[in-house]
Design an enzyme around this catalytic site. Sequence first.
Site, PDB file in Angstrom:
ATOM      1  N   ASP A 128       0.958  -1.264  -0.042  1.00 38.48           N
ATOM      2  CA  ASP A 128       0.277   0.148   0.036  1.00 38.48           C
ATOM      3  C   ASP A 128       0.964   1.353   0.121  1.00 38.48           C
ATOM      4  O   ASP A 128       1.936   1.276   0.758  1.00 38.48           O
ATOM      5  CB  ASP A 128      -0.981   0.014   1.289  1.00 38.48           C
ATOM      6  CG  ASP A 128      -1.914   1.136   1.202  1.00 38.48           C
ATOM      7  OD1 ASP A 128      -2.691   1.077   0.433  1.00 38.48           O
ATOM      8  OD2 ASP A 128      -1.810   2.079   2.150  1.00 38.48           O
ATOM      9  N   ASN A 136      -2.326  12.890  -4.063  1.00 34.99           N
ATOM     10  CA  ASN A 136      -3.462  13.593  -4.841  1.00 34.99           C
ATOM     11  C   ASN A 136      -3.675  15.041  -4.463  1.00 34.99           C
ATOM     12  O   ASN A 136      -3.978  15.679  -5.329  1.00 34.99           O
ATOM     13  CB  ASN A 136      -4.436  12.556  -4.942  1.00 34.99           C
ATOM     14  CG  ASN A 136      -4.231  11.324  -5.684  1.00 34.99           C
ATOM     15  OD1 ASN A 136      -3.279  11.265  -6.757  1.00 34.99           O
ATOM     16  ND2 ASN A 136      -4.696  10.109  -5.474  1.00 34.99           N
ATOM     17  N   ASP A 145      -1.527   9.405 -10.759  1.00 33.12           N
ATOM     18  CA  ASP A 145      -1.608   8.231 -11.916  1.00 33.12           C
ATOM     19  C   ASP A 145      -0.092   8.085 -12.109  1.00 33.12           C
ATOM     20  O   ASP A 145       0.334   6.648 -12.315  1.00 33.12           O
ATOM     21  CB  ASP A 145      -2.459   8.535 -12.908  1.00 33.12           C
ATOM     22  CG  ASP A 145      -3.902   8.554 -12.675  1.00 33.12           C
ATOM     23  OD1 ASP A 145      -4.032   8.310 -11.490  1.00 33.12           O
ATOM     24  OD2 ASP A 145      -4.564   9.362 -13.512  1.00 33.12           O
ATOM     25  N   GLU A 171      -4.618   2.206  -4.639  1.00 34.32           N
ATOM     26  CA  GLU A 171      -3.304   2.161  -4.401  1.00 34.32           C
ATOM     27  C   GLU A 171      -2.524   1.007  -3.724  1.00 34.32           C
ATOM     28  O   GLU A 171      -1.410   1.011  -3.117  1.00 34.32           O
ATOM     29  CB  GLU A 171      -3.016   3.550  -3.647  1.00 34.32           C
ATOM     30  CG  GLU A 171      -3.282   3.488  -2.305  1.00 34.32           C
ATOM     31  CD  GLU A 171      -4.619   4.238  -1.978  1.00 34.32           C
ATOM     32  OE1 GLU A 171      -4.854   4.688  -0.734  1.00 34.32           O
ATOM     33  OE2 GLU A 171      -5.437   4.301  -2.913  1.00 34.32           O
TER      34      GLU A 171
END
Length: 283
Positions: A128, A136, A145, A171
């Site tokens: 993770d 973000n 991304d 993620e």
Amino acid sequence: MTALRPEVADSDRGPDDPDRTASEGTGLVQLHESIATLLASRGQWRQAYQHLRSAFDLVSADQDVQPQVPEQLRREVDRLRREHAEAREQSLRDSLTDSYNRRYLDQRLLDMVPEHGVGDGLAIALIDLDWFKQVNDTFGHLLGDRVLQRVVELLQEELPEGGFCARYGGEEFVLVLPGVDVTAGVAIAESARLRVERHAWASLAPGLRVTVSIGLAYEPPVGDSPTRPPVAPDQQLLRADSLLYTAKQSGRNAVAYRENGRVRLAGAAAGRRGIAEPRVAGY
């Protein structure tokens, strides 16, 4: 004694050779059936039926001389097979990161961990990205991304034969490491963690830093514990998730695993105090 008949290549047979014509007739039937199967897999039922009908007519016909296989038909089969293989591969890939998707992961784990257990040992690392929401929020989803894509590239380095990376969701990613012992599995996971930590993330955006937390669950070869029941793939993933929780609760940017009944952290994180307990009771 009867002399043995030498093998004759198709190219050496005459056009009126009965063995050659029969072989070509059978090949034509098989080509029609192959095309029908490939078309049906794409939902083109009418065209598939037409090729099946052609195959049936060839089988049913009472012909002294079987028809030759047209080269165009051979090319059509080759083209359809390539398109079918490409479409199947795309259906098993994550569109953003090009890693394998959850569908492929589930299928491969079922193949690797059959009911009789694991033959050569299997490590599953659930990964993770740490604080990815902040990435973000701070740098935008487009850069987020790009981070996911680069992380996958880093994770896929130095995998053992048969190993692969799959996107688990959001993620989270999974490294499947077959044919390794627990020491090698931990080393591969720790090396992947270190590559992510040391990558030049600032080249994407000034101030960007990315780390990952990893939970690694290991299933030994079935021969090591013949009396112990095999662990199903979903159970092993659950154990990896529990160890991922430990890695995150113990400071993140770490690999958590179990050795000799104790939960440990790998690498530089091994010296941390207060290692959290896994979420799965009894594991």
